[in-house]
Design a protein around this motif. Structure first.
Motif, mmCIF file in Angstrom:
data_model
loop_
_atom_site.group_PDB
_atom_site.id
_atom_site.type_symbol
_atom_site.label_atom_id
_atom_site.label_comp_id
_atom_site.label_asym_id
_atom_site.label_seq_id
_atom_site.Cartn_x
_atom_site.Cartn_y
_atom_site.Cartn_z
ATOM 1 N N GLY A 12 0.794 -1.229 0.000
ATOM 2 C CA GLY A 12 0.000 0.000 0.000
ATOM 3 C C GLY A 12 0.819 1.268 0.000
ATOM 4 O O GLY A 12 0.262 2.363 -0.047
ATOM 5 N N LYS A 13 2.153 1.137 0.072
ATOM 6 C CA LYS A 13 3.016 2.315 0.075
ATOM 7 C C LYS A 13 3.934 2.302 -1.134
ATOM 8 O O LYS A 13 4.347 1.253 -1.620
ATOM 9 C CB LYS A 13 3.852 2.356 1.362
ATOM 10 N N THR A 14 4.233 3.500 -1.639
ATOM 11 C CA THR A 14 5.099 3.605 -2.819
ATOM 12 C C THR A 14 6.549 3.880 -2.433
ATOM 13 O O THR A 14 7.463 3.592 -3.199
ATOM 14 C CB THR A 14 4.609 4.725 -3.745
ATOM 15 N N THR A 15 6.757 4.449 -1.246
ATOM 16 C CA THR A 15 8.121 4.768 -0.820
ATOM 17 C C THR A 15 8.772 3.550 -0.176
ATOM 18 O O THR A 15 8.100 2.694 0.400
ATOM 19 C CB THR A 15 8.112 5.924 0.192
ATOM 20 N N GLU A 16 10.086 3.495 -0.286
ATOM 21 C CA GLU A 16 10.821 2.377 0.287
ATOM 22 C C GLU A 16 11.200 2.668 1.730
ATOM 23 O O GLU A 16 11.458 3.811 2.110
ATOM 24 C CB GLU A 16 12.065 2.072 -0.544
ATOM 25 N N THR A 17 11.216 1.616 2.535
ATOM 26 C CA THR A 17 11.517 1.712 3.962
ATOM 27 C C THR A 17 12.825 0.981 4.251
ATOM 28 O O THR A 17 13.031 -0.133 3.754
ATOM 29 C CB THR A 17 10.390 1.047 4.792
ATOM 30 N N PRO A 18 13.708 1.581 5.034
ATOM 31 C CA PRO A 18 14.944 0.865 5.383
ATOM 32 C C PRO A 18 14.665 -0.295 6.338
ATOM 33 O O PRO A 18 13.725 -0.245 7.138
ATOM 34 C CB PRO A 18 15.802 1.942 6.056
ATOM 35 N N PHE A 19 15.451 -1.347 6.223
ATOM 36 C CA PHE A 19 15.354 -2.450 7.175
ATOM 37 C C PHE A 19 16.742 -3.022 7.403
ATOM 38 O O PHE A 19 17.671 -2.765 6.639
ATOM 39 C CB PHE A 19 14.408 -3.540 6.662
#
Length: 235
Positions: A12-19
């Motif tokens: 549901g999100k277009t931005t990337e998240t760090p992990f």
């Protein structure tokens, strides 16, 4: 100990998240149990997953194996476990024809969970690659990596075949549940060709069991005309 850093997308999100990925400790146990519960409750067919108990996770985290976990902004989002099993009558080594002496060279690739909203990022494959790399560093004495997977649990079956694991048995485990028993021999040359190959429908339990009794190994699967076929080979 930090093992890997990267980015991923949440559903549901277009931005990337760090992990990041690190080894898990006993302090992570509440989050491990929470992730497992979310994954289990979302399953349509709960027979495909055999959840671990709190005590079983504690046993691993106390030094009888190890676990890797992926963390994003919400905390733990995925994990994978390796277990040094008790040597008893249920040991998977017996199922694949190992001797009692060889059982001490067996480690289990245990449960792997990814929160539903983080699927599609190949986290399961990444954790598999990282955990096998860590196994080579931390416990080079192990030769056989074993695990069980339910027939028609397609994501888990794809995961095991992608790692070069092979079906060595198909039998009832865990109180009567049908399971494939997979093995990866870390000392074996994976490039050896198969002298004979035969495809069998996954629904044909008896046909697969007959091949396995004759020493054949299942090494890949494919879908044809709404049927799942397992390819068995003999060297």
């Amino acid at each position: 100990m930090l093992i890997f850093k990267g980015t991923l997308k949440k559903a549901g999100k277009t931005t990337e998240t760090p992990f990041e990925v690190r080894k898990l400790t006993m302090d992570d146990l509440p989050e491990i149990l929470q992730v497992q519960d979310v994954v289990y409750q979302r399953l349509e067919n709960k027979e495909v997953l055999q959840p671990l108990t709190k005590e079983e996770f504690q046993f691993i985290l106390e030094g009888n194996g190890f676990m890797l976990g992926a963390f994003a902004e919400v905390g733990l989002i995925a994990f994978r476990a390796m277990l040094v099993p008790h040597i008893d009558a249920e040991h998977l080594g017996w199922d694949i024809g190992l001797s009692e002496e060889q059982l001490r060279q067996v480690i289990y690739q245990e449960i792997s969970n990814v929160l539903p909203e983080y699927r599609g990022n190949r986290l399961q494959q990444l954790l598999a690659k990282l955990i096998m790399r860590e196994l080579g560093k931390e416990a080079p004495s192990y030769r056989y990596v074993c695990c069980t997977v339910a027939p028609f649990n397609i994501p888990s079956l794809k995961d095991k075949f992608a790692q070069g694991m092979q079906i060595a048995a198909l039998k009832e485990k865990y109180g009567g549940l049908l399971r494939y028993v997979f093995v990866k021999d870390l000392f074996e040359d994976e490039d050896l060709p198969w002298k004979e190959v035969e495809a069998i429908k996954m629904s044909n339990t008896r046909g697969q069991q007959e091949k396995l009794k004759q020493g054949w190994r299942g090494f890949k699967m494919e879908q044809r005309n709404n049927e799942i076929w397992v390819y068995y080979g003999r060297r």
